[in-house]
Design a protein around this motif. Structure first.
Motif, PDB file in Angstrom:
ATOM      1  N   LYS A  73     158.768  47.224  86.369  1.00 10.00           N
ATOM      2  CA  LYS A  73     158.485  46.616  87.668  1.00 10.00           C
ATOM      3  C   LYS A  73     159.250  47.304  88.790  1.00 10.00           C
ATOM      4  CE  LYS A  73     157.479  42.046  85.730  1.00 10.00           C
ATOM      5  NZ  LYS A  73     157.875  40.603  85.700  1.00 10.00           N
ATOM      6  N   GLU A  74     160.402  47.866  88.441  1.00  5.57           N
ATOM      7  CA  GLU A  74     161.165  48.639  89.410  1.00  5.57           C
ATOM      8  C   GLU A  74     161.326  50.054  88.865  1.00  5.57           C
ATOM      9  OE1 GLU A  74     164.601  46.522  91.015  1.00  5.57           O
ATOM     10  OE2 GLU A  74     163.817  44.682  90.117  1.00  5.57           O
ATOM     11  N   SER A  75     162.254  50.829  89.384  1.00  5.72           N
ATOM     12  CA  SER A  75     162.359  52.237  88.999  1.00  5.72           C
ATOM     13  C   SER A  75     162.646  52.406  87.512  1.00  5.72           C
ATOM     14  CB  SER A  75     163.441  52.927  89.824  1.00  5.72           C
ATOM     15  OG  SER A  75     164.695  52.303  89.623  1.00  5.72           O
ATOM     16  N   CYS A  76     162.084  53.481  86.938  1.00  2.00           N
ATOM     17  CA  CYS A  76     162.385  53.867  85.555  1.00  2.00           C
ATOM     18  C   CYS A  76     163.605  54.763  85.610  1.00  2.00           C
ATOM     19  CB  CYS A  76     161.198  54.591  84.933  1.00  2.00           C
ATOM     20  SG  CYS A  76     161.515  55.177  83.253  1.00  2.00           S
ATOM     21  N   ARG A  77     164.710  54.293  85.067  1.00  2.00           N
ATOM     22  CA  ARG A  77     165.986  54.981  85.203  1.00  2.00           C
ATOM     23  C   ARG A  77     166.203  56.080  84.163  1.00  2.00           C
ATOM     24  NH1 ARG A  77     170.784  52.781  86.958  1.00  2.00           N
ATOM     25  NH2 ARG A  77     170.732  52.152  89.143  1.00  2.00           N
ATOM     26  N   THR A  78     165.743  55.875  82.936  1.00  2.00           N
ATOM     27  CA  THR A  78     166.075  56.820  81.869  1.00  2.00           C
ATOM     28  C   THR A  78     165.013  56.791  80.780  1.00  2.00           C
ATOM     29  OG1 THR A  78     167.760  57.394  80.204  1.00  2.00           O
ATOM     30  CG2 THR A  78     167.547  55.071  80.764  1.00  2.00           C
ATOM     31  N   LEU A  79     164.826  57.947  80.125  1.00  2.00           N
ATOM     32  CA  LEU A  79     163.873  58.107  79.033  1.00  2.00           C
ATOM     33  C   LEU A  79     164.547  58.833  77.872  1.00  2.00           C
ATOM     34  CD1 LEU A  79     160.768  59.510  80.972  1.00  2.00           C
ATOM     35  CD2 LEU A  79     160.924  57.224  80.000  1.00  2.00           C
ATOM     36  N   ALA A  80     164.056  58.586  76.654  1.00  2.00           N
ATOM     37  CA  ALA A  80     164.541  59.323  75.486  1.00  2.00           C
ATOM     38  C   ALA A  80     163.497  59.237  74.386  1.00  2.00           C
ATOM     39  CB  ALA A  80     165.871  58.754  74.983  1.00  2.00           C
ATOM     40  N   PHE A  81     163.229  60.374  73.731  1.00  2.00           N
ATOM     41  CA  PHE A  81     162.366  60.378  72.559  1.00  2.00           C
ATOM     42  C   PHE A  81     163.184  60.034  71.321  1.00  2.00           C
ATOM     43  CE2 PHE A  81     159.739  63.122  75.282  1.00  2.00           C
ATOM     44  CZ  PHE A  81     158.472  62.581  75.032  1.00  2.00           C
ATOM     45  N   GLY A  82     162.527  59.360  70.362  1.00  2.00           N
ATOM     46  CA  GLY A  82     163.140  59.170  69.061  1.00  2.00           C
ATOM     47  C   GLY A  82     163.290  60.509  68.363  1.00  2.00           C
ATOM     48  N   LEU A  83     164.145  60.573  67.353  1.00  2.00           N
ATOM     49  CA  LEU A  83     164.407  61.848  66.687  1.00  2.00           C
ATOM     50  C   LEU A  83     163.156  62.440  66.056  1.00  2.00           C
ATOM     51  CD1 LEU A  83     167.897  61.535  64.975  1.00  2.00           C
ATOM     52  CD2 LEU A  83     167.297  62.466  67.209  1.00  2.00           C
ATOM     53  N   ASP A  84     162.235  61.606  65.568  1.00  2.00           N
ATOM     54  CA  ASP A  84     161.010  62.131  64.960  1.00  2.00           C
ATOM     55  C   ASP A  84     159.902  62.331  65.982  1.00  2.00           C
ATOM     56  OD1 ASP A  84     160.293  59.541  65.551  1.00  2.00           O
ATOM     57  OD2 ASP A  84     159.918  58.933  63.472  1.00  2.00           O
ATOM     58  N   GLY A  85     160.150  61.956  67.240  1.00  2.00           N
ATOM     59  CA  GLY A  85     159.171  62.176  68.296  1.00  2.00           C
ATOM     60  C   GLY A  85     158.024  61.191  68.330  1.00  2.00           C
ATOM     61  N   ARG A  86     158.070  60.144  67.523  1.00  5.99           N
ATOM     62  CA  ARG A  86     156.951  59.198  67.493  1.00  5.99           C
ATOM     63  C   ARG A  86     157.038  58.149  68.594  1.00  5.99           C
ATOM     64  NH1 ARG A  86     156.381  57.846  60.980  1.00  5.99           N
ATOM     65  NH2 ARG A  86     155.953  60.020  60.316  1.00  5.99           N
ATOM     66  N   GLN A  87     158.245  57.848  69.041  1.00  7.46           N
ATOM     67  CA  GLN A  87     158.421  56.821  70.063  1.00  7.46           C
ATOM     68  C   GLN A  87     159.114  57.387  71.288  1.00  7.46           C
ATOM     69  OE1 GLN A  87     160.448  53.605  67.835  1.00  7.46           O
ATOM     70  NE2 GLN A  87     158.641  52.350  68.273  1.00  7.46           N
ATOM     71  N   LEU A  88     158.748  56.811  72.441  1.00  7.65           N
ATOM     72  CA  LEU A  88     159.410  57.127  73.696  1.00  7.65           C
ATOM     73  C   LEU A  88     160.065  55.851  74.206  1.00  7.65           C
ATOM     74  CD1 LEU A  88     159.943  59.075  76.098  1.00  7.65           C
ATOM     75  CD2 LEU A  88     157.840  58.172  77.126  1.00  7.65           C
ATOM     76  N   PHE A  89     161.383  55.915  74.396  1.00 10.15           N
ATOM     77  CA  PHE A  89     162.129  54.775  74.905  1.00 10.15           C
ATOM     78  C   PHE A  89     162.319  54.937  76.415  1.00 10.15           C
ATOM     79  CE2 PHE A  89     163.443  55.494  70.522  1.00 10.15           C
ATOM     80  CZ  PHE A  89     163.249  54.236  69.958  1.00 10.15           C
TER      81      PHE A  89
END
Length: 426
Positions: A73-89
């Motif tokens: 709803k507000e700014s997206c502050r940070t992103l990270a992929f899981g080690l296997d690349g299947r998920q994006l946090f």
């Protein structure tokens, strides 16, 4: 050393970017709360031959927008992929961490960021890092480091952190895992270096904060691990390279964390250099030889520093017009450099031209001479005497630099793409 493949324009200011560990995919988080995920053309084939569709060489191919959504709803502050690349946090100032499928963008799990214990209000996230297949680290503005067990995630669960540590007195600006030792049975890191405010700290997954450095009297903003260095004397051949707010890289020997042991001045500007907001290690496949790091600066510059000789060997610019800070920097699986800042991300490919180190060394010496001459002139006319007003202004500048990555809601002209790739799905 690198040529621009393409420029991808963004509809809002970039806050964060993440590069997939094993596919040519980059995701960006924007000030509007949107997350965009792009797929780049393939790079080299398994036999080392360059794919005919590689846009960086012949002008064909497309950057595909895999998916885009307003994730927060507000700014997206940070992103990270899981080690296997299947998920994006992703984590936003709405106080929610979301885990999404990389292929579809569909949210599979959510985590509520714990409240700030001092104020009871939202504790804005500033960093995410997948330490292992089981452990996710969430850092916040209150200096908290929350450790989550990824096995507890689910569509209806909002797990509590397993552990919470406070390695710094200020928000956590970077986190770099330490390579596992030879005694490790899992092969995954269990310790990491973090920077926050003016200190560096080492934290263990189970034992908590192990050591904290002396006050460096300068904001520490970014960090990267460099291994495979010489082991002369007491050196173990592993150093953490840290970018500061005043244009200086500091080198920290692994195991000697109380204070830095070497320095590289990246920016010689009078009155203090530009902030070194992000840093990445060049892959061996594109390195001109030896260990080279590239730093993204607060004025949109990119500078390359060779570790060992400890000097700047090349420079480029991410932003040639608006001087927006470089807030994202890294390399994809094909060795292409991806820089992000302002309202664009740029993709660069290694043009294979070796660096003329003799010429670069002469330019570096010339910059040093010019800086020394400028300092000498300022002393002769008395302009180097600090007044109370000057000191107060300097402190205000430091505070401004500290938060500049988060206050990027300015209305500016949207940059136009100037690369040679086509785009689909934008």
């Amino acid at each position: 050393m690198f040529d621009t493949v393409c420029t991808i324009p963004l509809p809002h200011d970039l806050f964060t970017q993440a590069i997939h560990p094993n596919e040519p995919i980059v995701s960006v988080g924007l000030a509007s709360g949107h997350v965009y995920t792009y797929r780049l053309p393939e790079g080299a084939s398994d036999d080392g031959e360059v794919d005919a569709s590689l846009a960086s060489l012949n002008g064909f191919g497309h950057v595909e927008t895999k998916w885009k959504t307003r994730r927060h709803k507000e700014s997206c502050r940070t992103l990270a992929f899981g080690l296997d690349g299947r998920q994006l946090f992703s984590a936003g100032t709405d106080g929610i961490v979301k885990a999404a499928d990389v292929g579809t963008g569909q949210v599979a799990a959510k985590i509520a960021v714990p409240r700030d214990p001092r104020s009871g209000g939202l504790d804005h996230p500033c960093l995410l890092h997948a330490l292992s297949p089981q452990s996710l680290i969430l850092a916040t503005d209150s200096s908290a480091l929350h450790i989550y067990d990824l096995r507890a995630l689910g569509p209806k669960a909002s797990p509590k952190p397993q552990q919470t540590y406070h390695p710094h007195d200020d928000y956590i600006s970077s986190l770099t895992p330490l390579p596992p030792t030879s005694e490790s049975t899992s092969g995954f890191s269990k310790q990491w270096v973090s920077t926050g405010g003016t200190t560096l700290a080492v934290t263990d997954l189970r034992r908590g904060v192990m050591v904290r450095s002396e006050d460096q009297e300068e904001e520490l903003l970014s960090s990267v691990m460099v291994t495979g260095l010489g082991t002369r004397g007491t050196s173990v051949g592993e150093k953490v390279v840290v970018g500061g707010a005043n244009g200086v890289l500091t080198l920290w020997e692994r195991g000697v964390w109380d204070d830095q042991d070497e320095r590289i001045t990246v920016d010689w500007s009078q009155g203090g250099g530009e902030s070194l907001d992000t840093i990445a290690l060049l892959p061996e496949s594109v390195s001109p030889g030896g260990k080279v790091v590239v730093v993204g600066m607060g004025n949109g510059g990119l500078r390359f520093a060779k570790i060992g000789p400890n000097r700047v060997i090349a420079e480029l610019r991410h932003d040639e017009f608006q001087n927006e800070a470089v807030v994202g920097l890294g390399f994809d699986v094909s060795g292409r450099m991806i820089s992000g800042g302002g309202k664009m991300i740029k993709v660069w490919h290694d043009k294979g031209a070796p660096l003329n180190e003799d010429e670069e060394e002469e330019e570096e010496e010339q910059r040093e001479r010019e800086a020394e001459e400028g300092l000498k002139r300022s002393r002769e006319d008395g302009s180097d005497e600090d007044s109370d007003e000057d000191i107060e202004s300097s402190e205000d500048e430091k505070v401004s630099k500290k938060r500049k990555k988060r206050k990027r809601n300015k209305n500016k002209t949207k940059p136009q793409g100037n690369g040679i790739m086509g785009f689909s799905g934008l």
